[in-house]
Design a protein around this motif. Structure first.
Motif, PDB file in Angstrom:
ATOM      1  N   SER A  31     -48.119  47.473  15.303  1.00 48.76           N
ATOM      2  CA  SER A  31     -47.695  48.852  15.551  1.00 48.76           C
ATOM      3  C   SER A  31     -47.501  49.080  17.043  1.00 48.76           C
ATOM      4  N   GLY A  32     -46.676  50.053  17.365  1.00 50.36           N
ATOM      5  CA  GLY A  32     -46.434  50.388  18.762  1.00 50.36           C
ATOM      6  C   GLY A  32     -47.724  50.713  19.482  1.00 50.36           C
ATOM      7  N   GLN A  33     -47.901  50.106  20.643  1.00 51.99           N
ATOM      8  CA  GLN A  33     -49.090  50.324  21.459  1.00 51.99           C
ATOM      9  C   GLN A  33     -48.719  51.122  22.701  1.00 51.99           C
ATOM     10  N   VAL A  34     -49.611  52.051  23.043  1.00 47.08           N
ATOM     11  CA  VAL A  34     -49.437  52.858  24.247  1.00 47.08           C
ATOM     12  C   VAL A  34     -50.622  52.611  25.166  1.00 47.08           C
ATOM     13  N   ALA A  35     -50.593  53.223  26.332  1.00 45.14           N
ATOM     14  CA  ALA A  35     -51.607  52.980  27.362  1.00 45.14           C
ATOM     15  C   ALA A  35     -52.880  53.782  27.094  1.00 45.14           C
ATOM     16  N   ILE A  36     -53.621  53.350  26.080  1.00 41.40           N
ATOM     17  CA  ILE A  36     -54.937  53.921  25.798  1.00 41.40           C
ATOM     18  C   ILE A  36     -55.954  52.824  26.058  1.00 41.40           C
ATOM     19  N   VAL A  43     -56.295  58.040  27.693  1.00 44.69           N
ATOM     20  CA  VAL A  43     -54.901  57.714  27.982  1.00 44.69           C
ATOM     21  C   VAL A  43     -54.765  57.497  29.479  1.00 44.69           C
ATOM     22  N   LYS A  44     -54.088  56.412  29.841  1.00 43.22           N
ATOM     23  CA  LYS A  44     -53.798  56.119  31.246  1.00 43.22           C
ATOM     24  C   LYS A  44     -52.309  56.360  31.435  1.00 43.22           C
ATOM     25  N   LYS A  45     -51.962  57.435  32.118  1.00 47.05           N
ATOM     26  CA  LYS A  45     -50.541  57.700  32.323  1.00 47.05           C
ATOM     27  C   LYS A  45     -50.279  58.085  33.766  1.00 47.05           C
ATOM     28  N   GLY A  46     -49.025  57.997  34.130  1.00 41.70           N
ATOM     29  CA  GLY A  46     -48.620  58.371  35.473  1.00 41.70           C
ATOM     30  C   GLY A  46     -47.993  57.233  36.247  1.00 41.70           C
ATOM     31  N   ASP A  47     -48.615  56.050  36.201  1.00 40.94           N
ATOM     32  CA  ASP A  47     -48.079  54.879  36.881  1.00 40.94           C
ATOM     33  C   ASP A  47     -47.536  53.935  35.813  1.00 40.94           C
ATOM     34  N   VAL A  48     -46.225  53.819  35.701  1.00 41.99           N
ATOM     35  CA  VAL A  48     -45.604  53.049  34.621  1.00 41.99           C
ATOM     36  C   VAL A  48     -45.981  51.571  34.671  1.00 41.99           C
ATOM     37  N   VAL A  49     -46.238  51.029  35.846  1.00 41.58           N
ATOM     38  CA  VAL A  49     -46.656  49.627  35.953  1.00 41.58           C
ATOM     39  C   VAL A  49     -48.042  49.456  35.337  1.00 41.58           C
ATOM     40  N   ALA A  50     -48.989  50.316  35.701  1.00 41.54           N
ATOM     41  CA  ALA A  50     -50.346  50.248  35.139  1.00 41.54           C
ATOM     42  C   ALA A  50     -50.314  50.497  33.639  1.00 41.54           C
ATOM     43  N   GLU A  51     -49.509  51.456  33.205  1.00 37.14           N
ATOM     44  CA  GLU A  51     -49.372  51.727  31.768  1.00 37.14           C
ATOM     45  C   GLU A  51     -48.886  50.488  31.026  1.00 37.14           C
ATOM     46  N   THR A  77     -39.918  45.670  20.505  1.00 38.87           N
ATOM     47  CA  THR A  77     -39.182  46.915  20.713  1.00 38.87           C
ATOM     48  C   THR A  77     -39.924  47.699  21.785  1.00 38.87           C
ATOM     49  N   ILE A  78     -39.188  48.103  22.809  1.00 38.61           N
ATOM     50  CA  ILE A  78     -39.778  48.866  23.909  1.00 38.61           C
ATOM     51  C   ILE A  78     -39.153  50.257  23.915  1.00 38.61           C
ATOM     52  N   PHE A  79     -40.006  51.261  23.856  1.00 37.18           N
ATOM     53  CA  PHE A  79     -39.579  52.654  23.947  1.00 37.18           C
ATOM     54  C   PHE A  79     -40.028  53.173  25.303  1.00 37.18           C
ATOM     55  N   ILE A  80     -39.101  53.738  26.075  1.00 41.20           N
ATOM     56  CA  ILE A  80     -39.453  54.259  27.394  1.00 41.20           C
ATOM     57  C   ILE A  80     -38.923  55.681  27.556  1.00 41.20           C
ATOM     58  N   MET A  81     -39.628  56.434  28.369  1.00 34.67           N
ATOM     59  CA  MET A  81     -39.240  57.819  28.617  1.00 34.67           C
ATOM     60  C   MET A  81     -38.087  57.921  29.616  1.00 34.67           C
ATOM     61  N   GLY A 115     -47.967  61.677  25.650  1.00 35.04           N
ATOM     62  CA  GLY A 115     -47.265  61.877  26.911  1.00 35.04           C
ATOM     63  C   GLY A 115     -47.138  60.644  27.778  1.00 35.04           C
ATOM     64  N   VAL A 116     -47.273  59.455  27.183  1.00 31.66           N
ATOM     65  CA  VAL A 116     -47.166  58.218  27.957  1.00 31.66           C
ATOM     66  C   VAL A 116     -45.708  57.905  28.297  1.00 31.66           C
ATOM     67  N   SER A 117     -45.511  56.911  29.142  1.00 27.03           N
ATOM     68  CA  SER A 117     -44.169  56.537  29.587  1.00 27.03           C
ATOM     69  C   SER A 117     -43.566  55.369  28.832  1.00 27.03           C
ATOM     70  N   VAL A 118     -44.419  54.567  28.160  1.00 23.19           N
ATOM     71  CA  VAL A 118     -43.927  53.354  27.501  1.00 23.19           C
ATOM     72  C   VAL A 118     -44.735  53.075  26.234  1.00 23.19           C
ATOM     73  N   GLU A 119     -44.053  52.577  25.208  1.00 23.84           N
ATOM     74  CA  GLU A 119     -44.677  52.116  23.968  1.00 23.84           C
ATOM     75  C   GLU A 119     -43.963  50.831  23.557  1.00 23.84           C
ATOM     76  N   ILE A 120     -44.749  49.831  23.123  1.00 23.12           N
ATOM     77  CA  ILE A 120     -44.157  48.552  22.733  1.00 23.12           C
ATOM     78  C   ILE A 120     -44.735  48.118  21.397  1.00 23.12           C
ATOM     79  N   SER A 121     -43.851  47.693  20.488  1.00 24.50           N
ATOM     80  CA  SER A 121     -44.265  47.087  19.210  1.00 24.50           C
ATOM     81  C   SER A 121     -43.754  45.660  19.186  1.00 24.50           C
ATOM     82  N   MET A 122     -44.381  44.835  18.335  1.00 24.89           N
ATOM     83  CA  MET A 122     -43.992  43.419  18.264  1.00 24.89           C
ATOM     84  C   MET A 122     -44.081  42.887  16.848  1.00 24.89           C
TER      85      MET A 122
END
Length: 126
Positions: A31-36, A43-51, A77-81, A115-122
């Motif tokens: 499933s798609g994973q976000v920066a938690i 949730v870790k958000k704000g810096d897209v590299v760290a996320e 699959t990469i979903f980005i804001m 409210g994250v900037s990126v989500e990735i599923s594989m």
């Protein structure tokens, strides 16, 4: 074909009615994973590299739990804001793969969970 639910405490618990991953035969659907952060559940958000690093570490934890590695991934699959972040996300993503890159698409979306900037599923296959 038997369906096996994959769960690990080394990746964030699902935030809805889904599982971290399902193994069906020799195929793993993550499933798609976000920066938690799985330790603090924050949730870790704000810096897209760290996320993106945290997202990839969460994906790696799920792969490991199922007995897979990034080398087994055949589709991402990469979903980005913001498509302006594509280069930064792509650079981090590439650091986790060994050069045998999977098929992939990257899609800009109007919103992502928490409210994250990126989500990735594989999808991975052994």
């Amino acid at each position: 074909m038997e369906k096996q639910i994959i769960k690990t405490s080394n990746a964030p618990a699902p935030i809805g009615p889904y599982n971290q991953a399902i193994k069906a035969g020799n195929t793993l659907y993550i499933s798609g994973q976000v920066a938690i952060d799985p330790v603090t559940n924050e949730v870790k958000k704000g810096d897209v590299v760290a996320e993106t690093h945290l997202v990839m570490k969460n994906l790696q934890a799920i792969l490991t739990e199922a007995g897979y590695t990034f080398a087994d991934v055949v589709k991402s699959t990469i979903f980005i804001m913001d498509m302006n972040d594509f280069g930064k996300i792509n650079e981090v993503y590439g650091q986790y793969l060994d050069g045998s890159y999977p098929a992939r698409e990257t899609v800009q979306v109007a919103g992502l969970p928490k409210g994250v900037s990126v989500e990735i599923s594989m999808i991975a296959v052994k």
